[in-house]
Write an enzyme that holds these catalytic residues in place. Sequence first.
Site, PDB file in Angstrom:
ATOM      1  N   ASP A   9       0.803  -1.244   0.000  1.00  0.00           N
ATOM      2  CA  ASP A   9       0.000   0.000   0.000  1.00  0.00           C
ATOM      3  C   ASP A   9       0.832   1.290   0.000  1.00  0.00           C
ATOM      4  OD1 ASP A   9      -1.874  -1.971   0.290  1.00  0.00           O
ATOM      5  OD2 ASP A   9      -2.773  -1.210   2.119  1.00  0.00           O
ATOM      6  N   ASP A  47      -4.505  -0.889  -1.589  1.00  0.00           N
ATOM      7  CA  ASP A  47      -5.806  -0.723  -0.974  1.00  0.00           C
ATOM      8  C   ASP A  47      -6.664  -0.123  -2.090  1.00  0.00           C
ATOM      9  OD1 ASP A  47      -6.805  -1.294   1.625  1.00  0.00           O
ATOM     10  OD2 ASP A  47      -6.969   0.846   2.088  1.00  0.00           O
ATOM     11  N   HIS A  49     -10.449   0.579  -2.763  1.00  0.00           N
ATOM     12  CA  HIS A  49     -11.821   0.547  -2.246  1.00  0.00           C
ATOM     13  C   HIS A  49     -12.839   1.168  -3.200  1.00  0.00           C
ATOM     14  CE1 HIS A  49     -10.309  -0.711   1.602  1.00  0.00           C
ATOM     15  NE2 HIS A  49      -9.754   0.444   1.927  1.00  0.00           N
ATOM     16  N   HIS A  53     -17.139   2.175   0.642  1.00  0.00           N
ATOM     17  CA  HIS A  53     -16.555   1.083   1.442  1.00  0.00           C
ATOM     18  C   HIS A  53     -16.971   1.169   2.907  1.00  0.00           C
ATOM     19  CE1 HIS A  53     -13.271  -1.346   3.347  1.00  0.00           C
ATOM     20  NE2 HIS A  53     -13.692  -2.145   2.393  1.00  0.00           N
ATOM     21  N   SER A  55     -15.490   0.735   5.633  1.00  0.00           N
ATOM     22  CA  SER A  55     -14.577   1.324   6.624  1.00  0.00           C
ATOM     23  C   SER A  55     -14.611   2.851   6.628  1.00  0.00           C
ATOM     24  CB  SER A  55     -13.135   0.865   6.348  1.00  0.00           C
ATOM     25  OG  SER A  55     -12.592   1.502   5.208  1.00  0.00           O
ATOM     26  N   HIS A  70     -10.469   6.772   1.648  1.00  0.00           N
ATOM     27  CA  HIS A  70      -9.086   6.695   1.160  1.00  0.00           C
ATOM     28  C   HIS A  70      -8.983   5.631   0.078  1.00  0.00           C
ATOM     29  CE1 HIS A  70      -9.451   3.553   4.221  1.00  0.00           C
ATOM     30  NE2 HIS A  70      -8.564   2.895   3.510  1.00  0.00           N
ATOM     31  N   LYS A  95      -6.890  -5.154  -2.962  1.00  0.00           N
ATOM     32  CA  LYS A  95      -7.677  -5.704  -1.847  1.00  0.00           C
ATOM     33  C   LYS A  95      -8.642  -4.657  -1.326  1.00  0.00           C
ATOM     34  CE  LYS A  95      -3.992  -4.341   1.220  1.00  0.00           C
ATOM     35  NZ  LYS A  95      -4.691  -3.192   1.808  1.00  0.00           N
ATOM     36  N   GLU A 102     -13.926  -5.424   4.950  1.00  0.00           N
ATOM     37  CA  GLU A 102     -12.595  -4.846   5.161  1.00  0.00           C
ATOM     38  C   GLU A 102     -11.555  -5.919   4.849  1.00  0.00           C
ATOM     39  OE1 GLU A 102     -10.546  -2.667   4.861  1.00  0.00           O
ATOM     40  OE2 GLU A 102     -10.719  -1.375   6.633  1.00  0.00           O
ATOM     41  N   ALA A 130       0.358   0.128   6.348  1.00  0.00           N
ATOM     42  CA  ALA A 130       0.899   0.666   7.583  1.00  0.00           C
ATOM     43  C   ALA A 130       1.306  -0.499   8.483  1.00  0.00           C
ATOM     44  CB  ALA A 130      -0.178   1.502   8.282  1.00  0.00           C
ATOM     45  N   CYS A 134      -2.094  -3.026   7.631  1.00  0.00           N
ATOM     46  CA  CYS A 134      -1.984  -3.913   6.469  1.00  0.00           C
ATOM     47  C   CYS A 134      -0.679  -4.698   6.433  1.00  0.00           C
ATOM     48  CB  CYS A 134      -2.212  -3.115   5.178  1.00  0.00           C
ATOM     49  SG  CYS A 134      -3.950  -2.628   5.022  1.00  0.00           S
TER      50      CYS A 134
HETATM   51  C1  VGL Z   1      -4.726   0.489   5.849  1.00  0.00           C
HETATM   52  C2  VGL Z   1      -6.225   1.508   7.262  1.00  0.00           C
HETATM   53  C3  VGL Z   1      -7.223   1.372   6.314  1.00  0.00           C
HETATM   54  C4  VGL Z   1      -3.324   0.038   5.605  1.00  0.00           C
HETATM   55  C5  VGL Z   1      -5.720   0.338   4.909  1.00  0.00           C
HETATM   56  O1  VGL Z   1      -2.889  -0.003   4.438  1.00  0.00           O
HETATM   57  O2  VGL Z   1      -2.626  -0.272   6.583  1.00  0.00           O
HETATM   58  N1  VGL Z   1      -4.990   1.068   7.028  1.00  0.00           N
HETATM   59  N2  VGL Z   1      -6.965   0.781   5.149  1.00  0.00           N
HETATM   60 ZN    ZN Z   2      -8.353   0.856   3.541  1.00  0.00          ZN
END
Ligand code: VGL
Ligand code: ZN
Length: 191
Positions: A9, A47, A49, A53, A55, A70, A95, A102, A130, A134
């Site tokens: 990501d 990521d 979405h 989404h 989240s 995001h 993904k 999620e 992060a 992820c």
């Molecule tokens: C992520 C929060 C939401 C990541 C993805 O890539 O770690 N964190 N979506």
């Molecule tokens: Zn995400």
Amino acid sequence: MGKALIVVDLQNDFCPGGALGVAGGDEIIPVINRLVNSFDTVVYTRDWHPANHVSFAENPQFIDKSWPAHCVAGTPGAEFHPDLLVRPDGIIVDKGTDPAVEAYSGFQGTGLAEKLRERQVDTVYITGLATDYCVKATALDALKAGFRAFVVVNASRGVDNPPGTVEDALNELRAAGVGIITDAEIGSSGE
Ligand code: VGL
Ligand code: ZN
């Protein structure tokens, strides 16, 4: 058996100035770019979405895993950071594409384990963003799928909200059997 680098990501929205910017997220790009050229197999997760989404929240709390919108598929925020070296032969996996589900792990719903096995990969080195979401989920799923897994800690940054979440994540990964290493340790004995 082979090794693969997984870059998680490394997208504009997770870098400083992005919708869900991770502090120092762009600082790891030079480290990753050096690694990208030293592996036969490089995987880039995104990521990716839909705009609705599950989240996404108007008032995101972060701590409860609700986030500002995001990485909406096809938008500039979902693009790889422009400084990231994206190899033409890299494997890109998307993904979090289902509005209702999620998916932090690069292995979730992507067929990634099969793609790696096809290339005789048995060990993965995980970098990117992060650390506490992820990257962590990808490393734990790599182990579950039967790979040896390492997180390259100086090539990863976390959300760390509340502070300490990254340290907790690293401890959880160590306890599960994921190696926590720096890029300098890749390929050295004991790694
Ligand atoms: C992520 C929060 C939401 C990541 C993805 O890539 O770690 N964190 N979506
Ligand atoms: Zn995400």
